[in-house]
Write an enzyme that holds these catalytic residues in place. Structure first.
Site, PDB file in Angstrom:
ATOM      1  N   ASP A 573     -50.140   0.380  -2.243  1.00 25.69           N
ATOM      2  CA  ASP A 573     -48.668   0.447  -2.217  1.00 25.69           C
ATOM      3  C   ASP A 573     -48.175  -0.065  -0.865  1.00 25.69           C
ATOM      4  OD1 ASP A 573     -46.088   0.913  -2.874  1.00 25.69           O
ATOM      5  OD2 ASP A 573     -46.210   3.102  -2.831  1.00 25.69           O
ATOM      6  N   GLU A 582     -44.193  -6.538  -6.177  1.00 26.03           N
ATOM      7  CA  GLU A 582     -42.900  -7.132  -6.514  1.00 26.03           C
ATOM      8  C   GLU A 582     -42.651  -7.080  -8.022  1.00 26.03           C
ATOM      9  OE1 GLU A 582     -40.246 -11.172  -5.706  1.00 26.03           O
ATOM     10  OE2 GLU A 582     -42.439 -11.298  -5.683  1.00 26.03           O
TER      11      GLU A 582
END
Length: 631
Positions: A573, A582
């Protein structure tokens, strides 16, 4: 012989004369009697007559005094009729008992306050849909509606396309974490959202997201109508992109600058193309599909159809037959198209369903078109649906035509091949055939181990679930994978296993949809989500510190599906790792479609008929008229 009867014979006549004489004498005497006494005698005679009783009357008088009361029946006068008192009492008693036993409980139940039965809790797919749709609200560009659900977003891109483009290019959607508007994946996303709305409108209504989805769709199609001159009869260019930049550049642009969309202060170029078979076909597909969704708004639907049909000769022209991104580094760097005949098949099918014009289905079933697109090559990479490959979707879309309408000649030959190819694609998704690898956690590797796996998984899950629904709706329990007959439930289980992985049934126990579940990505690669909404405007370079920060995003971009884990089920993360963190428009369109196909809300059926509302009846053609008679 009587002495007075000198002649012999009967004396009756003599006796009769004597009697008459005596009666006459008595009458004369009576006239002289006291009339009062005579009247008294007559009364006494009448009284004696009354007092003379027959045996029945004497029996009454001699019976016990109360015996007549026991035998006498009593009656109740109801006005128009008299009934026995006993019958009357039994009837009234029966009515009272029935009232107490039947009517009174009903009255009590009816008068008690009603409590609505608690509906079953929504399943995870429904809960996730509510989140996933919100992503599109966060990606809106232009002047936002007052009811926009994302509090940290505001108006942006109000000068896009101006003054070079007549009317500008204001509106639409930003694609992912950047502020660029890529028209190719945007159009594909709108097509997929329309498809899911057409097939599962009843499900969207059941979860109260139907109107929201239509708003999302219309925001996109309104913008797509601006990407070409939709009032013209002939086109010579269309717009492919607003914004852009080079990845390693340090000049102010959409790649280098890290700013909220509301704070953009740099020039945003508009890229126009004159040859764009793939882009033109995708925009036409999006408009045609949306026209079916908005059939209840005839004026708008006609506008969408007109736009799609205006694009048709532009991207069909052999002189313009070229991929939209060819020769343009700013286009190739992001959404580089590698084919175009799949978009031709895709657009032909959607335009046929939208208009009923057989020209379009004739084109999509012309053998040279799928052959050039390699539709029957059975290559694994061509079995993966995405913004860059419409073959699996186009063939499933036309398989629908064969399954439900069975048009026969002259389309049957090619439609049956599309049907068979679709079956082969579905077989390839199943684990036992080893066409695609899987992670140890069970995620199918449709992108051959490359980044952003979840987008491809979402679209494939939707097509698999939809194909199973098509078969179930026609009463067909499955299809054949070589010599093996496979149940439709196996295909549903495949789709569920992949979507469940995305929702958290994975080795990391992490949901890859922001806001769903307890554990989800917090450092999403997204400009608007990383910069605080504190009414302070950051410059191009000032925003970079938020990009590079280790802190979680101050704004959760709810519903965003990130790129996903690597081939080892690992996900880091980290904001800078945009391939993993994204989200994209097309990825979220795929997950919304897959989720709605799997949710139990609203039932498990599809809407078989809406897709064909504009398709004319498939009656055999009338025979030609006879030739004129010549003597």
């Amino acid at each position: 012989m009587h002495p007075g009867n000198l002649w012999g014979g009967s004396l009756d006549a003599i006796d009769r004369d004597r009697a008459e004489a005596e009666e006459e004498e008595r009458r004369r005497n009576m006239s002289e009697w006291d009339r009062g006494a005579l009247h008294s005698q007559q009364l006494d005679a009448a009284e004696n007559q009354r007092n003379h009783l027959d045996e029945t009357q004497q029996g009454w008088l001699l019976a016990p005094q109360d015996s007549w009361k026991k035998k006498r029946k009593k009656y109740v006068n109801l006005g128009c009729v008299s009934v026995s008192r006993t019958v009357f009492m039994w009837t009234v008693g029966t009515i009272v008992v029935l009232f107490l036993v039947v009517a009174l409980p009903i009255i009590i139940v009816k008068t008690l306050p009603r409590h609505k039965s608690t509906p079953p809790p929504p399943d995870n797919y429904t809960l996730a849909i509510h989140k996933a749709i919100q992503f599109f609200d966060a990606q809106k560009s232009g002047k936002l509606p007052k009811k926009n659900k994302v509090s940290w977003r505001g108006d942006s891109g109000l000068k896009d396309g101006l003054p070079d483009v007549v009317g500008g290019l204001v509106g639409g959607y930003y694609d992912g974490g950047s502020n660029i508007k890529f028209h190719f994946p945007m159009a594909f996303s709108m097509t997929m959202l329309s498809w899911s709305l057409i097939e599962y409108s009843h499900k969207f209504k059941a979860i109260d997201e139907y109107d929201h989805m239509r708003d999302v769709l219309k925001w996109g199609t309104d913008y797509l109508l601006l990407t070409f001159n939709n009032s013209a009869t002939r086109l010579d260019h269309i717009y492919a992109q607003v914004g852009g930049g080079q990845r390693d550049s340090e000049s102010p642009d959409d790649i280098y600058c890290w700013q909220r969309p509301e704070d953009m202060s740099y020039d945003r170029p508009v890229i126009s193309v004159t040859t764009a078979t793939d882009l033109g076909g995708e925009i036409a597909s999006a408009l045609a599909a949306a026209s079916i969704v908005f059939a209840d708004k005839p004026t708008y639907a006609k506008k969408l159809i007109k736009g799609a049909e205006t694009l048709w000769p532009f991207f069909r022209s052999k002189s313009r037959r070229k991929r939209y991104s060819d020769g343009n580094p700013m286009l190739q760097a992001f959404y580089n198209s590698t084919s175009m005949f799949d978009e031709l098949m895709w657009a032909g099918a959607w335009l046929y369903y939208a208009t009923g014009n057989q020209t379009y289905i004739q084109f999509s079933t012309t053998p040279s078109v799928p052959q050039t697109a390699q539709a029957f090559a059975n290559k694994p990479e061509l079995m993966v649906p995405s913004w860059n490959n419409k073959l699996p979707g186009a063939m499933l879309l036309m398989t629908r035509y064969r399954l439900f309408l069975n048009p026969g000649f002259p389309y049957e030959n090619m439609l049956s091949r599309y049907h068979n190819a679709t079956g082969v694609t579905m077989c390839a998704y199943l684990k036992q055939y080893n066409v695609f690898n899987r992670t140890s956690g069970g995620l199918i590797q449709l992108n051959m181990g490359k980044p952003r796996p979840l987008e491809y998984v979402a679209h494939a899950s939707f097509l698999a679930s939809l194909f199973a629904d098509y078969l179930n709706s026609t009463g067909v329990p499955g299809w054949s994978c070589g010599p093996t007959f496979v149940s439709t439930q196996v295909l549903k289980d495949f789709a569920k296993s992949q979507i469940d992985y995305i929702l958290g049934d994975n080795p990391l126990k992490m949901s890859y949809i922001v806001g769903f579940g307890k554990k989800f990505p917090r450092n999403v690669y997204h400009r608007g989500a990383t910069i605080p909404n504190d009414k302070k405007k950051r410059s191009c370079r000032e925003g970079l510190k938020y990009r590079d920060s280790k802190s979680p995003n101050p704004n959760n971009i709810t519903g965003a599906m990130v790129g996903g884990p690597n081939k080892s089920d690992q996900f880091h993360d980290i904001r800078s790792n945009y391939n993993s963190s994204e989200p994209t428009m097309s990825g979220n369109a795929g997950i919304v479609a897959a989720l709605i196909s799997l949710t139990s809300s609203g039932g498990y059926q599809i809407d078989k008929n809406t897709m064909f509302d504009s398709v004319p009846p498939l009656y055999p053609p009338a025979p030609p008229p006879p030739k004129a008679w010549k003597p």
